[in-house]
Design a protein around this motif. Structure first.
Motif, PDB file in Angstrom:
ATOM      1  N   MET A   1       1.055  -1.209  -0.030  1.00 44.54           N
ATOM      2  CA  MET A   1      -0.008  -0.213   0.195  1.00 44.54           C
ATOM      3  C   MET A   1       0.927   1.038   0.007  1.00 44.54           C
ATOM      4  O   MET A   1       1.816   1.491   0.627  1.00 44.54           O
ATOM      5  N   THR A   2       0.539   2.068  -0.771  1.00 44.41           N
ATOM      6  CA  THR A   2       1.400   3.496  -0.755  1.00 44.41           C
ATOM      7  C   THR A   2       0.347   4.562  -0.677  1.00 44.41           C
ATOM      8  O   THR A   2      -0.910   4.518  -1.083  1.00 44.41           O
ATOM      9  N   PHE A   3       0.675   5.526  -0.413  1.00 44.51           N
ATOM     10  CA  PHE A   3       0.029   7.006  -0.434  1.00 44.51           C
ATOM     11  C   PHE A   3       0.939   8.183  -0.923  1.00 44.51           C
ATOM     12  O   PHE A   3       2.294   8.247  -0.665  1.00 44.51           O
ATOM     13  N   THR A   4       0.397   9.215  -1.434  1.00 47.37           N
ATOM     14  CA  THR A   4       1.148  10.083  -1.885  1.00 47.37           C
ATOM     15  C   THR A   4       1.607  11.229  -0.876  1.00 47.37           C
ATOM     16  O   THR A   4       0.786  11.776  -0.127  1.00 47.37           O
TER      17      THR A   4
ATOM     18  N   ARG B   1       5.295   8.841  -5.029  1.00 53.54           N
ATOM     19  CA  ARG B   1       4.418   8.131  -3.863  1.00 53.54           C
ATOM     20  C   ARG B   1       5.407   7.605  -2.633  1.00 53.54           C
ATOM     21  O   ARG B   1       6.599   7.130  -3.179  1.00 53.54           O
ATOM     22  N   ILE B   2       5.098   7.308  -1.455  1.00 54.83           N
ATOM     23  CA  ILE B   2       5.998   6.949  -0.502  1.00 54.83           C
ATOM     24  C   ILE B   2       5.310   5.471  -0.318  1.00 54.83           C
ATOM     25  O   ILE B   2       4.163   5.209   0.061  1.00 54.83           O
ATOM     26  N   GLY B   3       6.195   4.587   0.009  1.00 58.22           N
ATOM     27  CA  GLY B   3       5.953   3.057   0.334  1.00 58.22           C
ATOM     28  C   GLY B   3       6.018   2.815   1.656  1.00 58.22           C
ATOM     29  O   GLY B   3       6.641   3.694   2.385  1.00 58.22           O
ATOM     30  N   SER B   4       6.144   1.680   2.007  1.00 60.98           N
ATOM     31  CA  SER B   4       6.350   1.256   3.403  1.00 60.98           C
ATOM     32  C   SER B   4       7.708   1.472   4.048  1.00 60.98           C
ATOM     33  O   SER B   4       7.897   1.942   5.038  1.00 60.98           O
TER      34      SER B   4
ATOM     35  N   LEU C   1      12.450  18.716   1.960  1.00 61.98           N
ATOM     36  CA  LEU C   1      13.131  18.557   0.931  1.00 61.98           C
ATOM     37  C   LEU C   1      14.146  17.116   1.408  1.00 61.98           C
ATOM     38  O   LEU C   1      14.130  16.339   0.437  1.00 61.98           O
ATOM     39  N   HIS C   2      14.713  17.450   2.530  1.00 67.32           N
ATOM     40  CA  HIS C   2      15.641  16.109   2.743  1.00 67.32           C
ATOM     41  C   HIS C   2      14.986  15.067   3.239  1.00 67.32           C
ATOM     42  O   HIS C   2      15.292  13.823   2.872  1.00 67.32           O
ATOM     43  N   GLU C   3      13.635  15.259   3.879  1.00 65.66           N
ATOM     44  CA  GLU C   3      13.049  14.226   4.364  1.00 65.66           C
ATOM     45  C   GLU C   3      12.343  13.452   3.261  1.00 65.66           C
ATOM     46  O   GLU C   3      12.134  12.121   3.130  1.00 65.66           O
ATOM     47  N   ASP C   4      12.089  14.047   2.075  1.00 63.71           N
ATOM     48  CA  ASP C   4      11.666  13.372   0.969  1.00 63.71           C
ATOM     49  C   ASP C   4      12.727  12.578   0.301  1.00 63.71           C
ATOM     50  O   ASP C   4      12.251  11.385   0.029  1.00 63.71           O
ATOM     51  N   GLY C   5      13.738  12.846   0.393  1.00 64.26           N
ATOM     52  CA  GLY C   5      15.173  12.152  -0.169  1.00 64.26           C
ATOM     53  C   GLY C   5      15.173  11.019   0.718  1.00 64.26           C
ATOM     54  O   GLY C   5      15.353   9.943   0.200  1.00 64.26           O
ATOM     55  N   LEU C   6      15.045  11.044   2.086  1.00 62.15           N
ATOM     56  CA  LEU C   6      14.995   9.929   2.801  1.00 62.15           C
ATOM     57  C   LEU C   6      14.089   8.894   2.734  1.00 62.15           C
ATOM     58  O   LEU C   6      14.272   7.705   2.601  1.00 62.15           O
ATOM     59  N   ALA C   7      12.834   9.172   2.574  1.00 57.76           N
ATOM     60  CA  ALA C   7      11.892   8.516   2.126  1.00 57.76           C
ATOM     61  C   ALA C   7      12.239   7.806   0.689  1.00 57.76           C
ATOM     62  O   ALA C   7      11.800   6.560   0.593  1.00 57.76           O
ATOM     63  N   ASP C   8      12.445   8.429  -0.130  1.00 59.21           N
ATOM     64  CA  ASP C   8      12.520   7.654  -1.641  1.00 59.21           C
ATOM     65  C   ASP C   8      13.816   6.745  -1.578  1.00 59.21           C
ATOM     66  O   ASP C   8      13.769   5.799  -2.393  1.00 59.21           O
ATOM     67  N   THR C   9      14.777   7.232  -0.790  1.00 57.85           N
ATOM     68  CA  THR C   9      16.185   6.282  -0.723  1.00 57.85           C
ATOM     69  C   THR C   9      15.614   4.950  -0.125  1.00 57.85           C
ATOM     70  O   THR C   9      15.982   3.995  -0.639  1.00 57.85           O
TER      71      THR C   9
END
Length: 264
Positions: free
Chosen positions: A1-4, A125-128, A96-104
């Protein structure tokens, strides 16, 4: 499950030559790139100079967080002050950096294949894996700041913010940077070392004055946090991306706070 996860991104770079002293254009570009502060426009050549000013902008961000911490601590105590300081950082940088953390963590945790991992990291989108990493890092940061208290947390915030963004500049320079188009495109060349050196020296001097020897364990924690991501991405992907830089900043800053706490 993912959410944006909807986050702010820097506006498109202008190629028109901006006004102002040439030596300060990189500073302005760094402010535009790393924060939501109004700083006018910058050209492509200015953004190429921006990484040399990342650490200085980090000191600015950390300074704002420190002020928020002190004000909130006077009103509500260290726990809510820590939360307020983290929220201030999120608002100031647009997460900005938190987005990179999640995507990484979505990318590196979602697939063993480098091509697929990079594709996942491009997904908005951010996943589990990303949600877990984001929650754990933000939660640990709040707890660490609350534990440090008003005597140490403000300075630790400033030092962590400046030094972790200096680490971003180092990683961007030595990469290798993987994307033909992306956050760090055009920023991988040689940088003016003076603003970096001055910002790092200021962060360390301030830290030693307020925290004493705990700065050393904090620095070790920062190098460990940022270094793990750098090594992991180089081994798995062959280099770094803008998301990797964001993750390194977040883990480096958290590593600094935990290192300061670990000092006997």
């Amino acid at each position: 499950m993912t959410f944006t996860l909807r986050l702010w991104a820097p506006s498109a770079r202008s190629t028109a030559p901006p006004g102002g002293p040439e030596r300060m254009r990189g500073a302005r570009a760094a402010v535009i790139f790393l924060t939501r502060l109004p700083a006018g426009r910058a050209g492509t050549e200015d953004f190429a100079r921006a990484p040399g000013w990342f650490a200085a902008v980090g000191l600015l961000v950390g300074g704002v967080q420190a002020v928020v911490y002190l004000l909130a601590n006077a009103l509500w105590g260290p726990a809510l002050a820590a939360l307020a300081a983290i929220i201030a950082g999120l608002l100031l940088t647009g997460a900005l950096h938190e987005d990179g953390l999640a995507d990484t963590f979505d990318g590196l945790g979602g697939s063993p294949r480098s091509e697929r991992a990079l594709e996942i990291m491009r997904d908005s989108r951010i996943g589990s894996f990303g949600a877990l990493a984001l929650g754990l890092v933000l939660g640990a940061s709040v707890l660490a700041l609350a534990q440090l208290g008003a005597g140490a947390a403000p300075v630790a915030l400033i030092a962590a913010a400046g030094l972790s963004r200096a680490a971003m500049g180092v990683m961007l320079r030595h990469g290798p940077y993987l994307r033909a188009q992306g956050t760090g495109t055009g920023m991988t060349g040689p940088q003016n070392g003076l603003p970096i050196a001055l910002a790092v020296a200021f962060a360390l001097a301030l830290g030693f004055l307020a925290l004493g020897g705990a700065v050393l364990s904090g620095l070790a924690g920062l190098l460990a946090g940022a270094g793990v991501i750098w090594r992991w991405s180089r081994r798995r992907l062959g280099g770094v991306t803008g998301d990797i830089l964001g993750a390194a900043q977040q883990l480096g800053a958290l590593g600094f706070l935990l290192g300061v706490l670990a000092w006997p």
